[in-house]
Design a protein around this motif. Sequence first.
Motif, PDB file in Angstrom:
ATOM      1  N   UNK A  26       0.830  -1.214   0.000  1.00  0.00           N
ATOM      2  CA  UNK A  26       0.000   0.000   0.000  1.00  0.00           C
ATOM      3  C   UNK A  26       0.863   1.262   0.000  1.00  0.00           C
ATOM      4  N   UNK A  27       1.894   1.243   0.814  1.00  0.00           N
ATOM      5  CA  UNK A  27       2.809   2.386   0.833  1.00  0.00           C
ATOM      6  C   UNK A  27       3.453   2.572  -0.545  1.00  0.00           C
ATOM      7  N   UNK A  28       3.786   1.459  -1.188  1.00  0.00           N
ATOM      8  CA  UNK A  28       4.382   1.530  -2.519  1.00  0.00           C
ATOM      9  C   UNK A  28       3.431   2.190  -3.510  1.00  0.00           C
ATOM     10  N   UNK A  29       2.149   1.869  -3.400  1.00  0.00           N
ATOM     11  CA  UNK A  29       1.168   2.464  -4.303  1.00  0.00           C
ATOM     12  C   UNK A  29       1.107   3.980  -4.126  1.00  0.00           C
ATOM     13  N   UNK A  30       1.181   4.441  -2.890  1.00  0.00           N
ATOM     14  CA  UNK A  30       1.242   5.887  -2.662  1.00  0.00           C
ATOM     15  C   UNK A  30       2.523   6.477  -3.245  1.00  0.00           C
ATOM     16  N   UNK A  31       3.618   5.733  -3.147  1.00  0.00           N
ATOM     17  CA  UNK A  31       4.883   6.215  -3.709  1.00  0.00           C
ATOM     18  C   UNK A  31       4.803   6.341  -5.231  1.00  0.00           C
ATOM     19  N   UNK A  32       4.073   5.438  -5.873  1.00  0.00           N
ATOM     20  CA  UNK A  32       3.871   5.556  -7.324  1.00  0.00           C
ATOM     21  C   UNK A  32       3.169   6.872  -7.632  1.00  0.00           C
ATOM     22  N   UNK A  72       3.308   9.487  -5.945  1.00  0.00           N
ATOM     23  CA  UNK A  72       4.222  10.581  -5.638  1.00  0.00           C
ATOM     24  C   UNK A  72       5.418  10.622  -6.580  1.00  0.00           C
ATOM     25  N   UNK A  73       5.521   9.635  -7.485  1.00  0.00           N
ATOM     26  CA  UNK A  73       6.595   9.625  -8.468  1.00  0.00           C
ATOM     27  C   UNK A  73       7.873   8.952  -8.022  1.00  0.00           C
ATOM     28  N   UNK A  74       7.862   8.303  -6.852  1.00  0.00           N
ATOM     29  CA  UNK A  74       9.067   7.609  -6.370  1.00  0.00           C
ATOM     30  C   UNK A  74       8.992   6.152  -6.820  1.00  0.00           C
ATOM     31  N   UNK A  75       9.248   5.915  -8.096  1.00  0.00           N
ATOM     32  CA  UNK A  75       9.049   4.596  -8.674  1.00  0.00           C
ATOM     33  C   UNK A  75      10.087   3.588  -8.182  1.00  0.00           C
ATOM     34  N   UNK A  76      11.302   4.023  -7.971  1.00  0.00           N
ATOM     35  CA  UNK A  76      12.350   3.091  -7.548  1.00  0.00           C
ATOM     36  C   UNK A  76      12.004   2.451  -6.206  1.00  0.00           C
ATOM     37  N   UNK A  77      11.616   3.271  -5.220  1.00  0.00           N
ATOM     38  CA  UNK A  77      11.272   2.734  -3.909  1.00  0.00           C
ATOM     39  C   UNK A  77       9.981   1.935  -3.975  1.00  0.00           C
ATOM     40  N   UNK A  78       9.038   2.389  -4.785  1.00  0.00           N
ATOM     41  CA  UNK A  78       7.782   1.653  -4.933  1.00  0.00           C
ATOM     42  C   UNK A  78       8.034   0.254  -5.480  1.00  0.00           C
ATOM     43  N   UNK A 110      10.766  -1.453  -5.352  1.00  0.00           N
ATOM     44  CA  UNK A 110      11.488  -2.254  -4.352  1.00  0.00           C
ATOM     45  C   UNK A 110      10.505  -2.889  -3.372  1.00  0.00           C
ATOM     46  N   UNK A 111       9.548  -2.106  -2.905  1.00  0.00           N
ATOM     47  CA  UNK A 111       8.564  -2.619  -1.950  1.00  0.00           C
ATOM     48  C   UNK A 111       7.633  -3.633  -2.614  1.00  0.00           C
ATOM     49  N   UNK A 112       7.238  -3.358  -3.856  1.00  0.00           N
ATOM     50  CA  UNK A 112       6.393  -4.320  -4.570  1.00  0.00           C
ATOM     51  C   UNK A 112       7.091  -5.668  -4.712  1.00  0.00           C
ATOM     52  N   UNK A 113       8.384  -5.637  -5.088  1.00  0.00           N
ATOM     53  CA  UNK A 113       9.123  -6.877  -5.284  1.00  0.00           C
ATOM     54  C   UNK A 113       9.319  -7.618  -3.963  1.00  0.00           C
ATOM     55  N   UNK A 146      -0.195  -7.244 -11.104  1.00  0.00           N
ATOM     56  CA  UNK A 146      -0.902  -6.135 -11.750  1.00  0.00           C
ATOM     57  C   UNK A 146      -0.374  -4.787 -11.267  1.00  0.00           C
ATOM     58  N   UNK A 147      -0.128  -4.682  -9.974  1.00  0.00           N
ATOM     59  CA  UNK A 147       0.418  -3.442  -9.423  1.00  0.00           C
ATOM     60  C   UNK A 147       1.757  -3.102 -10.069  1.00  0.00           C
ATOM     61  N   UNK A 148       2.605  -4.111 -10.192  1.00  0.00           N
ATOM     62  CA  UNK A 148       3.927  -3.872 -10.765  1.00  0.00           C
ATOM     63  C   UNK A 148       3.825  -3.534 -12.248  1.00  0.00           C
ATOM     64  N   UNK A 149       2.928  -4.230 -12.962  1.00  0.00           N
ATOM     65  CA  UNK A 149       2.733  -3.910 -14.363  1.00  0.00           C
ATOM     66  C   UNK A 149       2.274  -2.484 -14.571  1.00  0.00           C
ATOM     67  N   UNK A 150       1.347  -2.030 -13.732  1.00  0.00           N
ATOM     68  CA  UNK A 150       0.848  -0.658 -13.839  1.00  0.00           C
ATOM     69  C   UNK A 150       1.958   0.353 -13.560  1.00  0.00           C
ATOM     70  N   UNK A 151       2.805   0.052 -12.575  1.00  0.00           N
ATOM     71  CA  UNK A 151       3.909   0.961 -12.267  1.00  0.00           C
ATOM     72  C   UNK A 151       4.883   1.058 -13.434  1.00  0.00           C
TER      73      UNK A 151
END
Length: 327
Positions: free
Chosen positions: A206-212, A214-220, A222-225, A245-250
């Motif tokens: 969930x935090x990763x989704x918020x990071x997406x 916010x444009x912080x794709x690298x950290x997002x 990392x958390x998704x993986x 699906x979350x990772x694909x969308x990112x």
Amino acid sequence: MKHSIRILVFFCICSFLPGHAQVEDEIDSLLKIIPFQKDSLLADTYSKLFYRYRNIGDIKTAKKYSDSLGLLAYALDNPWLKGDYHHAKCSYYINTSNFEEALKQGLLAKDFYTVVNDQYWLSQSYNQLGIVYKYLGQTGMALESYLNSLRIQEDLGQTDPKSLMNIGVLYADLDNLEVSNDYYKRVEAICLEEDIPYGLALTRSNLATNLVKMGDYAEALRLYKEGMSYFKENDLKNELGEQYNLMGAAYIELDSLEAAKKYLELALEINEETGEMKEIGRSNRYLGDIYFKEGDFNRGAVGGCAAAQPRALLYNAYGVEDSLISE
């Protein structure tokens, strides 16, 4: 094109979530004792079988046991068991994206738990109703339901991470990411303190989704993986299909279309196996978007058509909502 991103939340909170093989062993044990049980003990076994089959993605078999629970509950005229039956049916309709029917069942469950003054299950019922209201686009009713669940838990001297998580999701949908992250951090702290690896994986997703957002794709990513690894290790197919699906969308947001396609095709494969209509629709829509970006308009149109049926089931949750609420 800005893509809506689902947010994983709790199906359950527990200190240890058994893997697929262990759940199947538990199912075998429960099936063996059915011939020797009757009345409330048999009803309890039916209920346990429903949730175990649901958790491994076999929703058709799960429904069989919720139906058996309902027949027994009404034959015994037991209000507690009736509440359990309608709570299970609400869960079934959430999983199959029939939110209007889920609302009817959830309200019946709440009424029965109120009659018997079962405060714990009343709190769970309010959380479940919050899920349904969320998918019906009734944000105010969803928030009220989650707060009712939290209030009852606090009166019982307990902490309910599910409702905390779900409130965080609502604020994320309203793009109030600061407040949303505050709720997620509260859940993260509970999971760390009480050693709940499953809940921790979902919270950080969930935090990763918020990071997406916010444009912080690298950290997002990392958390998704990190979450993906946990779900794979524990054979959690429903969660894994969603994570893909979350990772694909990112990756689509990053315009990394080959990476996006890889994860979306994995998502489609596993979601077709589990029958998760919401996720099948999402996979097809995102793949259609990729094909349009690549100039393959025929395949893009096919992807859009394949997404249409699940989207109709999802009301406004598909392409408008950017999160999912679960139990």
